[in-house]
Design an enzyme around this catalytic site. Structure first.
Site, PDB file in Angstrom:
ATOM      1  N   TYR A  98       0.822  -1.209   0.000  1.00 34.26           N
ATOM      2  CA  TYR A  98       0.000   0.000   0.000  1.00 34.26           C
ATOM      3  C   TYR A  98       0.859   1.264   0.000  1.00 34.26           C
ATOM      4  O   TYR A  98       1.869   1.327   0.691  1.00 34.26           O
ATOM      5  CB  TYR A  98      -0.910   0.036   1.235  1.00 34.26           C
ATOM      6  CG  TYR A  98      -1.800   1.234   1.193  1.00 34.26           C
ATOM      7  CD1 TYR A  98      -2.908   1.230   0.368  1.00 34.26           C
ATOM      8  CD2 TYR A  98      -1.485   2.388   1.890  1.00 34.26           C
ATOM      9  CE1 TYR A  98      -3.712   2.353   0.255  1.00 34.26           C
ATOM     10  CE2 TYR A  98      -2.286   3.513   1.783  1.00 34.26           C
ATOM     11  CZ  TYR A  98      -3.401   3.495   0.960  1.00 34.26           C
ATOM     12  OH  TYR A  98      -4.176   4.608   0.851  1.00 34.26           O
ATOM     13  N   TRP A 100       1.258   5.624  -1.764  1.00 35.02           N
ATOM     14  CA  TRP A 100       1.034   6.589  -2.833  1.00 35.02           C
ATOM     15  C   TRP A 100       2.172   6.675  -3.842  1.00 35.02           C
ATOM     16  O   TRP A 100       1.983   7.206  -4.915  1.00 35.02           O
ATOM     17  CB  TRP A 100       0.794   7.970  -2.239  1.00 35.02           C
ATOM     18  CG  TRP A 100      -0.650   8.240  -2.057  1.00 35.02           C
ATOM     19  CD1 TRP A 100      -1.535   7.482  -1.335  1.00 35.02           C
ATOM     20  CD2 TRP A 100      -1.394   9.321  -2.609  1.00 35.02           C
ATOM     21  NE1 TRP A 100      -2.780   8.050  -1.404  1.00 35.02           N
ATOM     22  CE2 TRP A 100      -2.722   9.184  -2.159  1.00 35.02           C
ATOM     23  CE3 TRP A 100      -1.056  10.415  -3.405  1.00 35.02           C
ATOM     24  CZ2 TRP A 100      -3.728  10.095  -2.520  1.00 35.02           C
ATOM     25  CZ3 TRP A 100      -2.053  11.318  -3.734  1.00 35.02           C
ATOM     26  CH2 TRP A 100      -3.375  11.149  -3.305  1.00 35.02           C
TER      27      TRP A 100
HETATM   28  N1  LIG Z   1      -1.721  18.595   1.868  1.00 34.44           N
HETATM   29  C1  LIG Z   1      -2.146  17.321   1.816  1.00 34.44           C
HETATM   30  N2  LIG Z   1      -3.324  17.025   1.236  1.00 34.44           N
HETATM   31  C2  LIG Z   1      -3.763  15.746   1.203  1.00 34.44           C
HETATM   32  C3  LIG Z   1      -2.969  14.680   1.712  1.00 34.44           C
HETATM   33  C4  LIG Z   1      -1.722  15.015   2.326  1.00 34.44           C
HETATM   34  O1  LIG Z   1      -0.991  14.145   2.830  1.00 34.44           O
HETATM   35  N3  LIG Z   1      -1.351  16.337   2.355  1.00 34.44           N
HETATM   36  N4  LIG Z   1      -3.409  13.381   1.631  1.00 34.44           N
HETATM   37  C5  LIG Z   1      -4.470  13.078   0.678  1.00 34.44           C
HETATM   38  C6  LIG Z   1      -5.102  11.776   0.999  1.00 34.44           C
HETATM   39  S1  LIG Z   1      -4.284  10.337   0.641  1.00 34.44           S
HETATM   40  C7  LIG Z   1      -6.350  11.683   1.519  1.00 34.44           C
HETATM   41  S2  LIG Z   1      -7.074  10.156   1.774  1.00 34.44           S
HETATM   42  C8  LIG Z   1      -7.134  12.886   1.853  1.00 34.44           C
HETATM   43  C9  LIG Z   1      -7.784  12.718   3.233  1.00 34.44           C
HETATM   44  O2  LIG Z   1      -8.804  13.612   3.422  1.00 34.44           O
HETATM   45  P1  LIG Z   1      -9.465  13.740   4.868  1.00 34.44           P
HETATM   46  O3  LIG Z   1      -9.475  12.426   5.517  1.00 34.44           O
HETATM   47  O4  LIG Z   1     -10.760  14.424   4.718  1.00 34.44           O
HETATM   48  O5  LIG Z   1      -8.390  14.728   5.528  1.00 34.44           O
HETATM   49  P2  LIG Z   1      -7.913  15.052   7.018  1.00 34.44           P
HETATM   50  O6  LIG Z   1      -7.035  16.250   6.889  1.00 34.44           O
HETATM   51  O7  LIG Z   1      -7.335  13.869   7.665  1.00 34.44           O
HETATM   52  O8  LIG Z   1      -9.247  15.467   7.776  1.00 34.44           O
HETATM   53  C10 LIG Z   1     -10.012  16.575   7.372  1.00 34.44           C
HETATM   54  C11 LIG Z   1     -10.526  17.318   8.569  1.00 34.44           C
HETATM   55  O9  LIG Z   1     -11.483  16.532   9.291  1.00 34.44           O
HETATM   56  C12 LIG Z   1     -11.565  17.065  10.592  1.00 34.44           C
HETATM   57  N5  LIG Z   1     -11.996  16.045  11.552  1.00 34.44           N
HETATM   58  C13 LIG Z   1     -11.241  15.119  12.178  1.00 34.44           C
HETATM   59  N6  LIG Z   1     -11.992  14.373  13.009  1.00 34.44           N
HETATM   60  C14 LIG Z   1     -13.244  14.842  12.926  1.00 34.44           C
HETATM   61  C15 LIG Z   1     -14.477  14.493  13.557  1.00 34.44           C
HETATM   62  O10 LIG Z   1     -14.593  13.578  14.363  1.00 34.44           O
HETATM   63  N7  LIG Z   1     -15.578  15.202  13.188  1.00 34.44           N
HETATM   64  C16 LIG Z   1     -15.512  16.210  12.288  1.00 34.44           C
HETATM   65  N8  LIG Z   1     -16.648  16.836  11.994  1.00 34.44           N
HETATM   66  N9  LIG Z   1     -14.365  16.573  11.701  1.00 34.44           N
HETATM   67  C17 LIG Z   1     -13.255  15.900  11.996  1.00 34.44           C
HETATM   68  C18 LIG Z   1     -10.183  17.563  10.940  1.00 34.44           C
HETATM   69  O11 LIG Z   1     -10.267  18.817  11.554  1.00 34.44           O
HETATM   70  C19 LIG Z   1      -9.448  17.551   9.622  1.00 34.44           C
HETATM   71  O12 LIG Z   1      -8.727  18.727   9.340  1.00 34.44           O
HETATM   72  O13 LIG Z   1      -6.303  14.041   1.866  1.00 34.44           O
HETATM   73  C20 LIG Z   1      -5.529  14.169   0.662  1.00 34.44           C
HETATM   74  N10 LIG Z   1      -4.952  15.481   0.626  1.00 34.44           N
HETATM   75  N1  LIG Z   2      -2.837   8.347  12.092  1.00 33.81           N
HETATM   76  C1  LIG Z   2      -3.178   8.422  10.796  1.00 33.81           C
HETATM   77  N2  LIG Z   2      -2.543   7.642   9.913  1.00 33.81           N
HETATM   78  C2  LIG Z   2      -2.879   7.724   8.591  1.00 33.81           C
HETATM   79  C3  LIG Z   2      -3.889   8.602   8.135  1.00 33.81           C
HETATM   80  C4  LIG Z   2      -4.574   9.393   9.107  1.00 33.81           C
HETATM   81  O1  LIG Z   2      -5.509  10.144   8.793  1.00 33.81           O
HETATM   82  N3  LIG Z   2      -4.163   9.297  10.418  1.00 33.81           N
HETATM   83  N4  LIG Z   2      -4.180   8.674   6.794  1.00 33.81           N
HETATM   84  C5  LIG Z   2      -3.907   7.505   5.978  1.00 33.81           C
HETATM   85  C6  LIG Z   2      -4.006   7.733   4.543  1.00 33.81           C
HETATM   86  S1  LIG Z   2      -5.477   8.425   3.994  1.00 33.81           S
HETATM   87  C7  LIG Z   2      -3.046   7.359   3.652  1.00 33.81           C
HETATM   88  S2  LIG Z   2      -3.382   7.460   1.975  1.00 33.81           S
HETATM   89  C8  LIG Z   2      -1.775   6.788   4.085  1.00 33.81           C
HETATM   90  C9  LIG Z   2      -0.580   7.222   3.216  1.00 33.81           C
HETATM   91  O2  LIG Z   2       0.488   6.375   3.413  1.00 33.81           O
HETATM   92  P1  LIG Z   2       1.608   6.163   2.296  1.00 33.81           P
HETATM   93  O3  LIG Z   2       1.003   6.302   0.932  1.00 33.81           O
HETATM   94  O4  LIG Z   2       2.312   4.895   2.597  1.00 33.81           O
HETATM   95  O5  LIG Z   2       2.568   7.406   2.563  1.00 33.81           O
HETATM   96  P2  LIG Z   2       3.644   8.122   1.625  1.00 33.81           P
HETATM   97  O6  LIG Z   2       4.459   8.947   2.561  1.00 33.81           O
HETATM   98  O7  LIG Z   2       2.960   8.824   0.528  1.00 33.81           O
HETATM   99  O8  LIG Z   2       4.531   6.920   1.098  1.00 33.81           O
HETATM  100  C10 LIG Z   2       4.902   6.789  -0.243  1.00 33.81           C
HETATM  101  C11 LIG Z   2       6.319   6.246  -0.324  1.00 33.81           C
HETATM  102  O9  LIG Z   2       6.616   5.986  -1.703  1.00 33.81           O
HETATM  103  C12 LIG Z   2       7.951   6.410  -1.971  1.00 33.81           C
HETATM  104  N5  LIG Z   2       8.096   6.656  -3.425  1.00 33.81           N
HETATM  105  C13 LIG Z   2       7.898   7.791  -4.116  1.00 33.81           C
HETATM  106  N6  LIG Z   2       8.145   7.581  -5.423  1.00 33.81           N
HETATM  107  C14 LIG Z   2       8.509   6.291  -5.575  1.00 33.81           C
HETATM  108  C15 LIG Z   2       8.889   5.477  -6.687  1.00 33.81           C
HETATM  109  O10 LIG Z   2       8.908   5.911  -7.825  1.00 33.81           O
HETATM  110  N7  LIG Z   2       9.205   4.171  -6.427  1.00 33.81           N
HETATM  111  C16 LIG Z   2       9.170   3.669  -5.169  1.00 33.81           C
HETATM  112  N8  LIG Z   2       9.500   2.385  -5.010  1.00 33.81           N
HETATM  113  N9  LIG Z   2       8.816   4.418  -4.104  1.00 33.81           N
HETATM  114  C17 LIG Z   2       8.481   5.702  -4.302  1.00 33.81           C
HETATM  115  C18 LIG Z   2       8.105   7.646  -1.110  1.00 33.81           C
HETATM  116  O11 LIG Z   2       9.475   7.956  -0.914  1.00 33.81           O
HETATM  117  C19 LIG Z   2       7.367   7.217   0.187  1.00 33.81           C
HETATM  118  O12 LIG Z   2       8.235   6.574   1.077  1.00 33.81           O
HETATM  119  O13 LIG Z   2      -1.547   7.134   5.454  1.00 33.81           O
HETATM  120  C20 LIG Z   2      -2.619   6.750   6.317  1.00 33.81           C
HETATM  121  N10 LIG Z   2      -2.220   6.924   7.711  1.00 33.81           N
HETATM  122 MO   LIG Z   3      -5.367   8.584   1.639  1.00 38.82          MO
END
Ligand SMILES: Nc1nc2c(c(=O)[nH]1)N[C@H]1C(S)=C(S)[C@@H](COP(=O)(O)OP(=O)(O)OC[C@H]3O[C@@H](n4cnc5c(=O)[nH]c(N)nc54)[C@H](O)[C@@H]3O)O[C@H]1N2
Ligand SMILES: Nc1nc2c(c(=O)[nH]1)N[C@H]1C(S)=C(S)[C@@H](COP(=O)(O)OP(=O)(O)OC[C@H]3O[C@@H](n4cnc5c(=O)[nH]c(N)nc54)[C@H](O)[C@@H]3O)O[C@H]1N2
Ligand SMILES: [Mo]
Length: 758
Positions: A98, A100
């Site tokens: 898993y 990104w």
């Molecule tokens: N800059 C940036 N943008 C991203 C990402 C990133 O790593 N960096 N990751 C991307 C990815 S993979 C994903 S899946 C999306 C995730 O998108 P989301 O899961 O929606 O993003 P979060 O920032 O975790 O949460 C959004 C907001 O929900 C609020 N929140 C938390 N708990 C609760 C609750 O119990 N109730 C309510 N009402 N609100 C709550 C928090 O204040 C938080 O800022 O974001 C994407 N966008």
């Molecule tokens: N506590 C908490 N934990 C969370 C979340 C949360 O809301 N709260 N959000 C979750 C969510 S929504 C997500 S999506 C996950 C994200 O979790 P991940 O997707 O595992 O996080 P990334 O840091 O994006 O990891 C991507 C990795 O790929 C590597 N990479 C980049 N380019 C390449 C390439 O070309 N080849 C290879 N082999 N590697 C490469 C980067 O260096 C990095 O180490 O985290 C989850 N974890």
């Molecule tokens: Mo995500």
């Protein structure tokens, strides 16, 4: 999407894509990333594994690495695959991998590793994502799809023009809309919300953080995790005041009556009134009732961010969100209805491309064993044990080889101490990454990958009009290789090169995938130049389906366009889910009190609710050492935001370093005071690279601020087993000891005078 300026083998500056209304600040992490000291410079093998051979090991995360040649590395890999497959079978390979990784349709690491493992006869896979673990399972039962909720959602233009009241659970945080997988050329969210307000529309943001919506709006901050109770209170007001749309519920939904009996307290003696909701959420009953009335009176869009389902009982918030919107009766109308993930990513609200995108075929996986993605530690710790998932009883396989390319479990997984114990179990861990991430530092075999800046590729995403020629911006760093080349070389050693490569170089694959895509465009009546011209021009524009209104067809003609649910309707009561008999996910949405919340007993010991949300300053853990991310750190630690009075009670000031702890672990973080944080809530984003004070101790304090040392490794429910990392209870105290140095970005010890460097 951006343009890179490079010099001397390094990207020195980036320019946002011309015409992007609101480029992401995360781009600031890219300059300096190609030659950063945290790059893996060549193939490496962990000393213990090299000397003792494959087997469980406590040394992972605390061992030296030995550089080897590419030929040695590919031979070791080929032999180990052969051994594991011959002795244990393909299901003993865990290839869920898993993560990104990086943009690019061909060099996409997960597609590459899956294709490679399928050529070898398959692997144990994972299903769904950390993003949408609960939604991915519940919403197909309720609305017949989950991805169409985002990909074919009501457009931002439509919302800007028609929505009168936007009621958003989780806000619409601009910080998250910078991002979409595959690159994104425009960012319309800020403009759409501004336009909505200029038209006289109103935004109500229900969230613990005021800055989850920019600009003017009404902020309601219930107890985190109590949203379903709030929604029930709104629903109760609608029914008792006769404001619900009975025709809509009868025509387009099934099972509303059974839900209503629960809502009114007929099944459990407890009406879910606004007053009942006040006791749980802390929001005054009069405010709840007033909001319900306004929702009934104006064209209302109810949105739920993805964060709400990344919690225990995470299925309930999106299910109850649809139910609430159904009661308002505006699903399928301009500017009204239900949305899931506005402000979670730059995807909902953006117009989709109607034909497939260039995609590397992953082949067929003959192994049927799978796990829900966030069950990784459980699987490694409990081989042979049974567990529940979506109405099935599944068994964890006995995994011997873990293969990761393009993800960082030390970023994404909960309870890192438990994860580290799980990672001692397999015989072999293989990690491909450009950087010495904590996961790479736990690998036995480390494969140095190039970054997307060092490769030619195609980039695009489902909800963006551009297909972009990604020209390599820098030469390959040190001895890094494209993952494709590594897999091709190992395939050759195993005698299956032709099946993996189909005889194509990377360049030939790009042309092949482009030509295939071009056929789809031409058949759609569109125009696209030959590959050579496209590559020189830099991008080509695709047709998009503009101005969508979600469920419009269904509303117009429910029999002609039924939903893909058993009833063809919105399932407010699901016989299927009811039939599973789970005690943590019933046949209709309902309120369950979680463990990690301020309303429970655990809060007596850990009085602060930590929101571990997505970082504003980077994508997950990627490029945490970059400029934008580093500028936010406090004395080198990840910032933790808290309400001034909560800080004062603990004698804390802005700029202090604190120890954040509970019974699972502890980390350091740097205090930022903010009265836009709800009382008793603290916010610590994910993504600071795990940096254990003592690398040999799985329960070591992280000196840098990774919240996943604190979070619980439990599934959302027996239905989905989705990730619950968003919420955790903690306490904090001032750190008075010496400030440990940040070593997260340093490479691990590497043997000197190795065979390779000689
Ligand atoms: N800059 C940036 N943008 C991203 C990402 C990133 O790593 N960096 N990751 C991307 C990815 S993979 C994903 S899946 C999306 C995730 O998108 P989301 O899961 O929606 O993003 P979060 O920032 O975790 O949460 C959004 C907001 O929900 C609020 N929140 C938390 N708990 C609760 C609750 O119990 N109730 C309510 N009402 N609100 C709550 C928090 O204040 C938080 O800022 O974001 C994407 N966008
Ligand atoms: N506590 C908490 N934990 C969370 C979340 C949360 O809301 N709260 N959000 C979750 C969510 S929504 C997500 S999506 C996950 C994200 O979790 P991940 O997707 O595992 O996080 P990334 O840091 O994006 O990891 C991507 C990795 O790929 C590597 N990479 C980049 N380019 C390449 C390439 O070309 N080849 C290879 N082999 N590697 C490469 C980067 O260096 C990095 O180490 O985290 C989850 N974890
Ligand atoms: Mo995500």
């Amino acid at each position: 999407m951006f343009e890179a300026v490079s010099d001397g083998g390094e990207v020195t500056a980036v320019r946002p894509f011309a015409g992007d209304a609101d480029p992401s600040p995360v781009l600031g992490n890219i300059p300096g990333s190609v030659r950063h000291r945290s790059r893996v410079t060549g193939p490496m093998v962990r000393r213990g594994w090299l000397e003792n051979g494959p087997g469980p090991s406590q040394r992972r995360g605390d061992d030296e690495y030995v550089p080897v040649s590419w030929d040695e590395l590919t031979t070791l890999l080929a032999n180990e695959f052969r051994r594991v497959i011959d002795r244990h079978g393909n299901s003993a390979i865990y290839g869920g991998s898993y993560g990104w990784a990086s943009a690019g349709r061909f060099h996409h690491a997960q597609s590459q590793v899956h294709r490679f493992l399928n050529v070898l006869g398959g692997y144990t896979r994972s299903v769904h994502s950390y993003s949408l673990g609960a939604t991915g399972v519940i919403m197909p039962h309720v609305v017949g799809t989950h991805w169409k909720l985002f990909a074919r959602s009501t457009s931002w233009e439509n919302i800007a023009e028609h929505t009168e009241l936007l009621v958003s659970f989780g806000g619409v945080p601009l910080k998250n809309t910078g991002i979409n997988h595959g690159g994104t050329s425009d960012h319309p969210t800020r403009g759409a919300l501004d336009a909505l307000r200029e038209r006289g529309g109103r935004i109500v943001s229900i969230t613990p953080l005021r800055d989850d919506v920019h600009g003017e709006h009404e902020w309601i901050a219930p107890v985190p995790g109590s949203d379903v109770a709030l929604m029930l209170g709104l629903a109760h007001t609608l029914v008792t005041e006769g404001l619900h749309d009975e025709d809509f519920l009868a025509r387009y939904c099934t099972g509303y009556d059974r839900f209503e009996r629960y809502l009114l307290g007929e099944t459990d003696g407890e009406p879910k009134s606004a007053r009942w909701a006040e006791a749980i959420t802390g929001v005054p009953a009069s405010d709840i009732a007033a909001l319900a009335r306004e929702m009934a009176a104006r064209r209302t869009l109810v949105t739920v961010t993805w964060s709400l389902q990344r919690t225990r009982f995470g299925e309930q918030a999106p299910w109850m969100g649809v139910t609430l919107a159904a009661m308002l009766g505006e699903i399928g109308l301009a500017g009204g209805g239900f949305g899931h993930g506005y402000g979670s990513m730059n995807e909902p609200g953006l117009a989709p491309v109607p034909y497939p995108l260039p995609t590397l075929p992953q082949g067929i996986n003959p192994v049927k064993t799978f796990i829900p993605v966030a069950a990784i530690s459980d699987m490694l710790l409990h081989p042979g044990e049974e567990f529940d998932y979506d109405g099935q009883r599944l068994t964890y396989p006995d995994v011997k080889l873990v293969h990761w390319a393009g993800g960082n479990p030390f970023h994404h997984h909960q309870d890192i101490g438990r994860l580290r114990r799980a990672l001692t179990r397999p015989d072999t861990i293989v990690v491909h990454d450009p950087y010495w991430t904590p996961m790479a530092k736990h690998a036995d075999i480390v494969v140095p990958s190039t970054t997307s800046l060092e490769r030619d590729d195609l980039s695009c995403t489902r909800n963006d009009p551009l297909l972009v020629a990604m020209h390599a911006a820098a030469p390959r760093h040190a001895d890094a290789r494209d993952d494709y080349d590594t897999f091709a070389a190992v395939s050759a050693k195993l005698g299956v090169a032709e099946r993996f490569t189909e005889g194509r170089t990377a360049q030939q694959w790009l042309e092949h995938l482009y030509d295939q895509w071009r056929d789809w465009v031409l058949r759609d009546g569109g125009e696209a130049p030959e590959f050579g011209e496209f590559w020189a021009r830099g991008h080509v524009r695709m047709r998009t389906e503009d101005g969508l209104v979600a469920f419009e067809d269904f509303r117009r003609d429910p029999d002609g366009h039924p939903l893909a649910t058993p009833s063809g309707r919105f399932e407010i009561f699901s016989d299927t889910i009811d039939g599973f008999g789970y005690d943590d996910c019933a046949g209709h949405p309902r309120w369950y009190a979680p463990d990690e919340w301020l309303g429970g007993e655990r809060a007596e010991r850990y009085a602060l609710h930590l929101v571990a949300n997505q970082p504003k300053t980077r994508l997950h853990s990627q490029l945490d050492h970059g400029g934008t991310s580093q500028a936010s750190k406090v004395r080198g630690r990840e910032p933790i935001r808290l309400y001034p009075a909560d800080a004062a009670e603990r004698a804390l000031s802005g700029g202090d370093v604190v120890r954040v702890f509970n019974d699972r672990g502890a980390c350091l973080a740097g205090v930022v005071l903010d009265d836009g944080v709800r009382r008793s809530v603290v916010q610590l984003a994910t993504g600071a690279w795990y940096d254990p004070l003592d690398p040999g101790d799985p329960n070591a304090m992280c000196v840098h601020g990774n919240p996943n040392v604190l979070t619980a490794d439990v599934g959302a429910s027996s239905l989905s087993q989705g990730c619950t990392g968003q919420h955790v209870l903690v306490e904090i105290e001032k750190w008075t000891g010496d400030l440990p140095p940040i070593r997260a970005y340093d490479p691990p010890p590497v043997a000197a005078g190795s065979r390779y460097s000689e």
